[in-house]
Scaffold this active site. Structure first.
Site, PDB file in Angstrom:
ATOM      1  CB  THR A   1      -0.841   0.081   1.339  1.00  0.00           C
ATOM      2  OG1 THR A   1      -1.761  -1.091   1.135  1.00  0.00           O
ATOM      3  CG2 THR A   1      -1.615   1.142   1.692  1.00  0.00           C
TER       4      THR A   1
ATOM      5  CB  THR B   1       1.201   0.726   5.252  1.00  0.00           C
ATOM      6  OG1 THR B   1       1.218  -0.694   4.453  1.00  0.00           O
ATOM      7  CG2 THR B   1       2.536   0.950   5.791  1.00  0.00           C
ATOM      8  N   GLY B   2      -0.395  -1.549   6.590  1.00  0.00           N
ATOM      9  CA  GLY B   2      -0.303  -2.776   7.467  1.00  0.00           C
ATOM     10  C   GLY B   2      -1.671  -3.647   7.463  1.00  0.00           C
ATOM     11  CG  HIS B   3      -3.921  -7.246   9.302  1.00  0.00           C
ATOM     12  ND1 HIS B   3      -4.763  -7.602  10.456  1.00  0.00           N
ATOM     13  CD2 HIS B   3      -4.622  -8.328   8.429  1.00  0.00           C
ATOM     14  CE1 HIS B   3      -5.450  -8.696  10.356  1.00  0.00           C
ATOM     15  NE2 HIS B   3      -5.492  -8.821   9.071  1.00  0.00           N
TER      16      HIS B   3
ATOM     17  NE  ARG C   1      -9.432  -6.222   3.850  1.00  0.00           N
ATOM     18  CZ  ARG C   1      -8.591  -5.326   3.859  1.00  0.00           C
ATOM     19  NH1 ARG C   1      -8.350  -4.714   2.788  1.00  0.00           N
ATOM     20  NH2 ARG C   1      -7.497  -5.546   4.851  1.00  0.00           N
ATOM     21  CB  VAL C   2     -14.103  -1.854   2.669  1.00  0.00           C
ATOM     22  CG1 VAL C   2     -13.512  -0.410   2.860  1.00  0.00           C
ATOM     23  CG2 VAL C   2     -15.023  -1.559   1.453  1.00  0.00           C
ATOM     24  N   GLY C   3     -10.798  -2.269   3.625  1.00  0.00           N
ATOM     25  CA  GLY C   3     -10.021  -2.213   4.637  1.00  0.00           C
ATOM     26  C   GLY C   3      -9.890  -1.171   5.490  1.00  0.00           C
TER      27      GLY C   3
END
Ligand code: ASP
Length: 314
Positions: A178, A229-231, A206-208
């Site tokens: 990202t 950024t990340g999980h 899926r929306v993060g």
């Protein structure tokens, strides 16, 4: 009006074990920081324009997981999320699950500037992209898909059982690169943006964290601005960008604030990631709790600095 020292910092994602060339990854963030700095250097160059220019550069670079080269859903499609926030008035625009533009950050900015809304998703967002008022060229879905991401999806399918989240179990699945940018302009205005293809093998729809205010970004001229950024599921649970800025507000340096917010996310929800921050007084900070994060920043005092290891001292 008081003058500020302009600065820009960008990230190209926080990853555990990178699956392709570190030098290409680093070059992508350096190019982005240069694109943003070119805006800030011009008289009247705004933080918003700088953030947009920096993120566009990474979205158009297939190395990054945003725009062209976005990672793929479980059924092999691109669904991108992006957000941009203006620290001077807290205006924000975001899009989620879009698949018809090369530069979702520009679409997010149009949502901010041309609608009464904060977030458009899916078909509505794609229709908005195609509307004449945005002036954004649309692209075919196929142009966003690269061979690299197809092979990452294949790998993901093979290792599906082990993949709770690469950030937690450190599997080499790729697709977390990202991109994000944070800028301060000479008028003291801050802006932040983030753009992503999400995570490899995500369920369609899926929306993060990225398009959620306070998670993927936050920007407030009275404190600072941050991009994460990340999980994504972990980031959303702890509202990571806003959390980091609370620490800045409480007096911590941007470096400390980034580290403390990430430590909190790891201990509370076992999630890993990275953060970039500029405080209202032009201090730059970043950190990551993954193995690597590509970063680059630029200001008049230090010029361009970059790296892929966020744990070494700057
Ligand atoms: N936060 C992004 C997401 O979960 C992924 C990333 O940062 O690389 O959608």
């Amino acid at each position: 009006m008081s003058r500020s020292q302009p600065a820009i910092i960008v990230h190209g994602g926080a990853v555990s074990r990178h699956s392709y060339s570190l030098s290409a990854w680093r070059a992508s963030v350096e190019d982005a920081a240069r694109a943003g700095w070119a805006v800030l250097e011009k008289s009247g160059g705004t933080a918003l324009d700088a953030v947009e220019a920096a993120i566009r550069s990474m979205e158009s670079n297939p190395v990054c997981n945003a725009g062209i080269g976005s990672c793929l859903t479980s059924d092999g499609r691109v669904e991108m999320d992006a957000i941009i926030m203006n620290g001077s008035n807290l205006d924000v625009g975001a899009v989620a699950c879009v698949n018809s533009v090369e530069n979702p950050v520009t679409l997010a900015r149009k949502v901010m500037e041309k609608t009464d809304h904060v977030l458009l998703v899916g078909e509505g967002a794609n229709q908005f992209a195609a509307a004449e008022q945005t002036g954004i060229p649309t692209v075919s879905k196929e142009t966003l898909i690269t061979e690299q991401r197809k092979s990452e999806l294949e790998k993901f399918r093979q290792f599906r059982k082990a993949v709770k989240a690469d950030f937690n179990v450190q599997i080499d699945g790729g697709g977390h690169d990202t991109v994000g940018a944070v800028a301060l302009d000479s008028s003291g205005n801050l802006a932040a943006g983030t753009s992503t293809g999400g995570i490899t093998g995500k369920l369609p729809g899926r929306v993060g964290d990225v398009p959620i205010v306070g998670c993927g970004v936050y920007a407030d001229n009275s404190i600072g601005a941050a991009s994460t950024t990340g999980h994504g599921e972990s980031i959303a649970k702890v509202t990571l960008a806003r959390q980091a800025l609370w620490f800045v507000e409480a007096g911590r340096s941007p470096d400390e604030a980034a580290k403390d917010a990430l430590d909190g996310m790891l201990s509370r929800v076992r999630g890993r990631g990275g953060i970039i921050i500029i405080s209202k007084d032009a201090r730059i900070g970043f950190n990551c709790s993954t193995d690597d994060m590509a970063w680059a920043y630029c200001n008049a005092r230090e010029g361009l600095k970059s790296g892929t290891n966020c744990h070494s001292s700057k």
